[in-house]
Design a protein around this motif. Structure first.
Motif, short mmCIF file in Angstrom:
data_model
loop_
_atom_site.label_atom_id
_atom_site.label_comp_id
_atom_site.label_asym_id
_atom_site.label_seq_id
_atom_site.Cartn_x
_atom_site.Cartn_y
_atom_site.Cartn_z
N LEU A 1 0.85 -1.18 0.00
CA LEU A 1 0.00 0.00 0.00
C LEU A 1 0.89 1.24 0.00
O LEU A 1 1.85 1.31 0.77
CB LEU A 1 -0.89 0.04 1.24
N HIS A 2 0.55 2.19 -0.88
CA HIS A 2 1.27 3.46 -0.85
C HIS A 2 0.76 4.28 0.34
O HIS A 2 -0.44 4.31 0.62
CB HIS A 2 1.05 4.24 -2.14
N ARG A 3 1.68 4.93 1.01
CA ARG A 3 1.31 5.64 2.23
C ARG A 3 0.31 6.77 1.97
O ARG A 3 -0.44 7.16 2.86
CB ARG A 3 2.57 6.20 2.90
N ARG A 4 0.28 7.27 0.75
CA ARG A 4 -0.64 8.36 0.43
C ARG A 4 -2.09 7.90 0.42
O ARG A 4 -3.00 8.71 0.61
CB ARG A 4 -0.27 8.98 -0.92
N VAL A 5 -2.32 6.61 0.17
CA VAL A 5 -3.69 6.08 0.13
C VAL A 5 -3.86 4.97 1.18
O VAL A 5 -4.53 3.98 0.96
CB VAL A 5 -4.07 5.57 -1.28
N GLY B 1 -16.89 3.76 -0.20
CA GLY B 1 -17.24 4.93 0.59
C GLY B 1 -16.67 6.21 0.00
O GLY B 1 -17.38 7.22 -0.13
N ASN B 2 -15.39 6.17 -0.37
CA ASN B 2 -14.78 7.34 -1.01
C ASN B 2 -15.47 7.68 -2.32
O ASN B 2 -15.66 8.85 -2.65
CB ASN B 2 -13.30 7.09 -1.25
N ALA C 1 -18.66 7.05 -3.17
CA ALA C 1 -19.97 7.64 -2.88
C ALA C 1 -19.82 9.09 -2.43
O ALA C 1 -20.57 9.98 -2.88
CB ALA C 1 -20.68 6.82 -1.81
N TRP C 2 -18.85 9.34 -1.55
CA TRP C 2 -18.66 10.70 -1.02
C TRP C 2 -18.30 11.69 -2.13
O TRP C 2 -18.90 12.77 -2.25
CB TRP C 2 -17.57 10.68 0.05
N HIS C 3 -17.33 11.31 -2.97
CA HIS C 3 -16.88 12.25 -4.00
C HIS C 3 -17.87 12.35 -5.16
O HIS C 3 -17.96 13.40 -5.81
CB HIS C 3 -15.49 11.87 -4.48
N LEU C 4 -18.60 11.29 -5.44
CA LEU C 4 -19.65 11.41 -6.45
C LEU C 4 -20.68 12.45 -6.04
O LEU C 4 -21.09 13.29 -6.85
CB LEU C 4 -20.34 10.06 -6.66
N LEU C 5 -21.08 12.43 -4.78
CA LEU C 5 -22.10 13.35 -4.30
C LEU C 5 -21.57 14.77 -4.11
O LEU C 5 -22.21 15.74 -4.52
CB LEU C 5 -22.69 12.85 -2.99
N PHE C 6 -20.39 14.89 -3.49
CA PHE C 6 -19.95 16.20 -3.04
C PHE C 6 -18.87 16.84 -3.88
O PHE C 6 -18.65 18.06 -3.80
CB PHE C 6 -19.49 16.10 -1.58
N THR C 7 -18.18 16.05 -4.72
CA THR C 7 -17.18 16.61 -5.62
C THR C 7 -17.72 16.68 -7.05
O THR C 7 -17.59 17.72 -7.70
CB THR C 7 -15.88 15.78 -5.59
N ALA C 8 -18.30 15.58 -7.53
CA ALA C 8 -18.80 15.55 -8.91
C ALA C 8 -20.15 16.26 -9.04
O ALA C 8 -20.31 17.17 -9.85
CB ALA C 8 -18.90 14.10 -9.39
N PRO D 1 -9.49 6.43 -8.95
CA PRO D 1 -8.02 6.53 -9.02
C PRO D 1 -7.49 7.90 -9.45
O PRO D 1 -6.33 8.21 -9.18
CB PRO D 1 -7.65 5.44 -10.04
N GLN D 2 -8.32 8.70 -10.10
CA GLN D 2 -7.87 10.04 -10.46
C GLN D 2 -7.59 10.91 -9.24
O GLN D 2 -6.93 11.95 -9.34
CB GLN D 2 -8.90 10.73 -11.36
N LEU D 3 -8.08 10.48 -8.07
CA LEU D 3 -7.85 11.25 -6.84
C LEU D 3 -6.70 10.71 -6.01
O LEU D 3 -6.36 11.29 -4.98
CB LEU D 3 -9.13 11.26 -5.99
N TYR D 4 -6.10 9.59 -6.43
CA TYR D 4 -5.07 8.97 -5.60
C TYR D 4 -3.87 9.88 -5.35
O TYR D 4 -3.25 9.82 -4.29
CB TYR D 4 -4.59 7.66 -6.23
N ALA D 5 -3.54 10.71 -6.32
CA ALA D 5 -2.37 11.58 -6.18
C ALA D 5 -2.71 12.91 -5.50
O ALA D 5 -1.81 13.69 -5.19
CB ALA D 5 -1.75 11.86 -7.54
N ASP D 6 -3.99 13.16 -5.26
CA ASP D 6 -4.42 14.40 -4.62
C ASP D 6 -4.10 14.31 -3.12
O ASP D 6 -4.50 13.37 -2.45
CB ASP D 6 -5.92 14.60 -4.84
N ARG D 7 -3.42 15.28 -2.60
CA ARG D 7 -2.96 15.20 -1.21
C ARG D 7 -4.06 15.53 -0.19
O ARG D 7 -3.87 15.30 1.01
CB ARG D 7 -1.77 16.14 -1.00
N THR D 8 -5.19 16.06 -0.63
CA THR D 8 -6.23 16.46 0.32
C THR D 8 -7.57 15.78 0.10
O THR D 8 -8.33 15.61 1.06
CB THR D 8 -6.45 17.98 0.28
N ALA D 9 -7.89 15.39 -1.14
CA ALA D 9 -9.24 14.90 -1.44
C ALA D 9 -9.61 13.65 -0.64
O ALA D 9 -10.64 13.61 0.05
CB ALA D 9 -9.37 14.62 -2.94
#
Length: 314
Positions: free
Chosen positions: A90-94, A114-115, A117-124, A254-262
């Protein structure tokens, strides 16, 4: 190490247990002793060579695990394959520490689904209080979480499900209305249940279901597509988008894996919601690692409800 290895694209019989070398830790990675590996539609797509990312064989499926590192510290994390195994990287970022008041079974439901569902509703979709949102597969892993998250955000939820039992589950989770997702007049049923066209919709089936859901979206509304479980991709009619000023977006976690805050933001919100009882992950069947083929078969048949997982100790 025992792991599920895919030798060739085909049916569930290509998933089998084999000995493979133990993964060597790389920079930024931790070696995890896996307790549970999540089972998702993405794994079924990988096996059939219809996934969004190219797959090189042989391949070990599995994009999320719960396990231990450093002699016992519990973690949950996301992978790019390799989860169906006794040990993985596992990469420490995720990777996130699992709070003491969260069980392994709850944690595995939060990592990918869970991630998502959350980002579909509140980010997308960026849903707001008072809006109406359509949630498909509302008794499934992503759908059951999305229903609850949307309700607690103050949205009105129209839940879609293909059986009476699953529609009952969606209603118990808090959906304001439930609709048979297999109905020929799906658009009309959604609009009737919502009391008019909806402001927002999730879509993960593709084909005719995508078209029917989009038709139920109000002018200036939004739809977020995150799958094609029906096996048929949909074409977006740009004339219709312009005529009704619709917004259609795609979503792939996976497009959010490199995002440090999302993902840290969403994981913290999900852990907090489970801890205080606002979010109850719908836990489905748990299979032995050697039963991964059966888990895929059941998921593709759309018979289970809730989160499916593999117990690598069985």
């Amino acid at each position: 190490m025992r792991a599920i290895v895919m030798r060739e694209f085909g049916g569930p019989d290509v998933l089998r247990l084999e000995d493979v070398p133990e993964p060597a830790p790389r920079g930024g990675h931790s070696l995890v002793e896996v307790t549970l590996a999540g089972v998702n539609y993405a794994d079924v797509h990988v096996r059939g060579d219809s996934y969004l990312a190219p797959v090189e064989l042989p391949y070990i499926p599995g994009n999320e695990v719960v396990g231990t590192v450093d002699g016992g510290r519990r973690v949950v994390g996301l992978t790019r394959g390799g989860g169906y195994a006794e040990r993985t990287l596992l990469h420490r970022r995720v990777t996130w520490d699992v709070p003491d008041d969260i069980t392994d079974e709850q944690a595995i439901a939060l990592a990918l689904q869970g991630n998502s569902a959350w980002h579909l509703l509140f980010t997308a979709l960026r849903i707001t209080e008072g809006e109406t949102v359509v949630v498909p597969a509302a008794a499934g892993g992503v759908g059951s979480l999305a229903v609850q998250l949307a309700v607690h955000a103050g949205a009105k939820v129209v839940a879609l499900a293909g059986s009476e039992a699953k529609r009952k589950v969606a209603a118990e989770l808090g959906a304001h209305a439930v609709v048979d997702s297999t109905a020929d007049d799906l658009t009309e049923r959604i609009v009737a249940a919502a009391g008019g066209p909806v402001q927002a919709a999730l879509e993960m089936t593709g084909g005719a279901t995508f078209a029917a859901t989009l038709a139920a979206v109000a002018p200036r509304g939004r739809l977020a597509a995150y799958g094609f479980a029906g096996g048929e991709l949909a074409s977006v009619p740009t004339r219709e988008l312009m005529e009704r000023s619709l917004t259609v977006s795609g979503f792939w976690l996976p497009q959010l894996y490199a995002d440090r805050t999302a993902l840290p933001t969403s994981m913290r919100a999900l852990f907090d919601a489970v801890a205080d009882g606002r979010l109850k992950p719908l836990l489905g069947a748990t299979y032995a690692l050697g039963e991964a083929a059966r888990a895929h078969h059941d998921l593709a048949a759309r018979t289970p409800t809730g989160k499916l997982a593999l117990d690598v100790a069985r």
